[in-house]
Design a protein around this motif. Structure first.
Motif, PDB file in Angstrom:
ATOM      1  N   HIS A  80       0.878  -1.246   0.037  1.00 35.55           N
ATOM      2  CA  HIS A  80      -0.045  -0.001  -0.111  1.00 35.55           C
ATOM      3  C   HIS A  80       0.809   1.288   0.054  1.00 35.55           C
ATOM      4  N   HIS A  82       0.683   5.356  -1.724  1.00 36.72           N
ATOM      5  CA  HIS A  82       0.204   6.396  -2.437  1.00 36.72           C
ATOM      6  C   HIS A  82       1.577   7.159  -3.136  1.00 36.72           C
ATOM      7  N   HIS A 243      -9.210   1.479   0.036  1.00 38.48           N
ATOM      8  CA  HIS A 243      -9.272   1.480   1.480  1.00 38.48           C
ATOM      9  C   HIS A 243     -10.570   0.847   2.120  1.00 38.48           C
ATOM     10  N   HIS A 280      -5.817  -1.321   5.383  1.00 38.32           N
ATOM     11  CA  HIS A 280      -6.121  -0.906   6.945  1.00 38.32           C
ATOM     12  C   HIS A 280      -7.185  -1.802   7.465  1.00 38.32           C
ATOM     13  N   ASP A 331       1.740   2.533   3.472  1.00 37.05           N
ATOM     14  CA  ASP A 331       0.686   3.644   3.166  1.00 37.05           C
ATOM     15  C   ASP A 331       1.445   4.968   3.263  1.00 37.05           C
TER      16      ASP A 331
HETATM   17 ZN    ZN Z   1      -3.818   4.673   1.759  1.00 32.72          ZN
END
Ligand code: ZN
Ligand code: GUN
Length: 452
Positions: A80, A82, A243, A280, A331
């Motif tokens: 994960h 971004h 998510h 998550h 993340d």
């Molecule tokens: Zn995220």
């Protein structure tokens, strides 16, 4: 060690963890890497053919010998990331998720309409992640089609195995005018365009980069878009990432809007399958867990980010014991580290806090969640093999047919964090690697047998 290992025979110490909590160490073994970069055979000491394989490789000039302080580990799988948020790493951690998105994150992601900015940011990120030993990354890009294509190009140019998704977000009630897909149809068309672009890319003959269907999260998508993406997932066979039940706010938003949990809603839209990765997932009900396991979907465990935005610790051990697929996610930039190794350390610490409880003013019985701790072996598994299983890709383990995506840990690197005081037991060495290795200990990184 900058040469290709394709077609070579490697002699060295190999450590991997195909199962949670179970580490396999093969010291002074031979590993054969095929011309396509996959592992074809492994010969431990004592194997009857080992001597002959080594003699032939030596005669053919195909033997590569590592040092006794070197340990070869599977490359890390980051489930994960971004990509556009890298400039924000270590910043903007002061507000809850729903404020963070509008105040910091959407304005930053909107800047990727500028391809010069995108190139500078994305090339720094991919190079840094490779240096940190992340051989595979599952990326959220932005809403922009062109910048997403650029991220694909850069992963291919720099050699990282990657799954790249154009973010789909069209809900005018939750996404700002300056940063969203103009319509569900437009988001679907751009997602299809990225899938075609990746699959037809001239430099992607080996399929090192894969496309991913990427609804940001249910709050940011209209039902029309979720439905269209579900059909696209079924028709294209692509991975899906989103998510899921990340925070109290995100979880209750979906309960209010759809009258069901994120997991149930994603399932209803056809977005919960064997190749789905849910980031998550700190608020799963027992039914949600059963659905995720039945679908063969996976959770990206993001322990560092969960400490800032998740409002809870994901009960990793219970999920693994139930048979859920789980990999590790940094993340970036909800989690302020670009290192899967540091994130794995946080996963261990978070599991200990979950087990012991956090509030000292409560009695032990009221603050504890027994049998929640994981150890360094399980953290290592989740950061490598677990990610590979989650993605349904032959990565994260050393076995015939798996890609040789790996890193060399030099336990004797003077600038590194590891200090060996005479330990030889590989379990202790791995423990020191997981807890104390720093970037200086990562001597080499290979994807598909090629140095990156
Ligand atoms: Zn995220
Ligand atoms: N939920 C929706 N978007 C995001 C994001 O960018 N980061 C995190 N952590 N959660 C999200």
């Amino acid at each position: 060690m900058s040469k290709s290992l394709r077609g070579m025979v490697l002699r060295g110490n190999f450590i991997h963890a195909p199962l949670p909590g179970e580490v396999e160490t093969v010291l002074d073994a031979l590993m054969v890497v095929g011309n396509d970069g996959t592992i074809t055979a492994l010969y431990p000491t004592g194997h009857p053919d080992r001597g002959a394989v080594e003699a032939k490789a030596t005669a053919d000039g195909e033997l590569v010998s590592f040092g006794s302080a070197d340990y070869i580990l599977p490359g890390f799988v980051d489930l994960h990331v971004h990509a556009p948020q890298y400039p924000q790493l270590g910043l903007a951690l002061d507000v809850p998720l729903e404020v963070w998105l509008g105040k910091y994150t959407f304005p930053l992601e909107a800047r990727y309409a500028d391809l010069d900015f995108a190139r500078q940011s994305y090339s720094t990120l991919v190079a840094d992640l490779l240096r940190n030993g992340t051989t595979t990354a599952l990326y959220f890009a932005t809403v922009h089609e062109e910048a997403t294509k650029l991220l694909v190009d850069l992963c291919l140019a720099l050699g990282q195995r990657a799954l790249v998704g154009k973010v789909a977000m069209d809900n005018p009630k939750t996404c700002p005018d300056y940063y969203r897909d103009a319509s569900a149809a437009g988001a679907l068309a751009a997602t299809r365009a990225i899938i075609d672009y990746v699959r037809a890319h001239a430099d992607n003959g080996e399929g090192r980069v894969l496309p991913v269907i990427t609804p940001r999260f249910i709050p940011s998508c209209t039902d029309e878009l979720l439905e269209g993406l579900g059909h696209l997932a079924r028709d294209s066979g692509c991975h899906v990432q989103t998510h899921c039940s990340e925070s109290d706010w995100a979880h209750s938003y979906v309960l209010d809007r759809h009258g069901m949990t994120d997991t149930a809603s994603l399932d209803r839209f056809g977005l919960l399958g064997r190749r789905s990765v849910l980031a998550h997932a700190t608020r799963l009900t027992e039914d949600d867990k059963d659905s995720i396991i039945a679908a063969g979907a996976a959770v990206a465990h993001c322990p560092l980010s969960n400490a800032y935005f998740g409002d809870a610790v994901f009960p990793l051990r219970a999920a693994l014991e139930k048979g859920m697929h789980v990999g590790m996610g940094t993340d970036i930039s909800g989690g302020p580290s670009a290192s899967v190794l540091e994130t794995a350390r946080m996963a261990i610490a978070a599991s200990r806090i979950l087990e012991s409880g956090a509030d000292p003013d409560r009695p032990p019985e009221a603050r504890q969640r027994p049998a929640s701790r994981i150890d360094f072996r399980t953290a290592f598994h989740v950061a490598t093999a677990g990610g590979g299983i989650a993605l349904d890709l032959p990565i994260g383990q050393f076995a015939p047919g798996y890609h040789f995506d790996a890193l060399r840990i030099d336990t004797a690197a003077p600038e590194g964090g590891i200090r060996i005081f005479g330990e030889t037991d590989p379990d202790l060495i791995l423990q020191k690697i997981i807890y104390t290795a720093s970037r200086a200990n990562i001597g080499s990184v290979w994807v598909g047998g090629q140095p990156v």
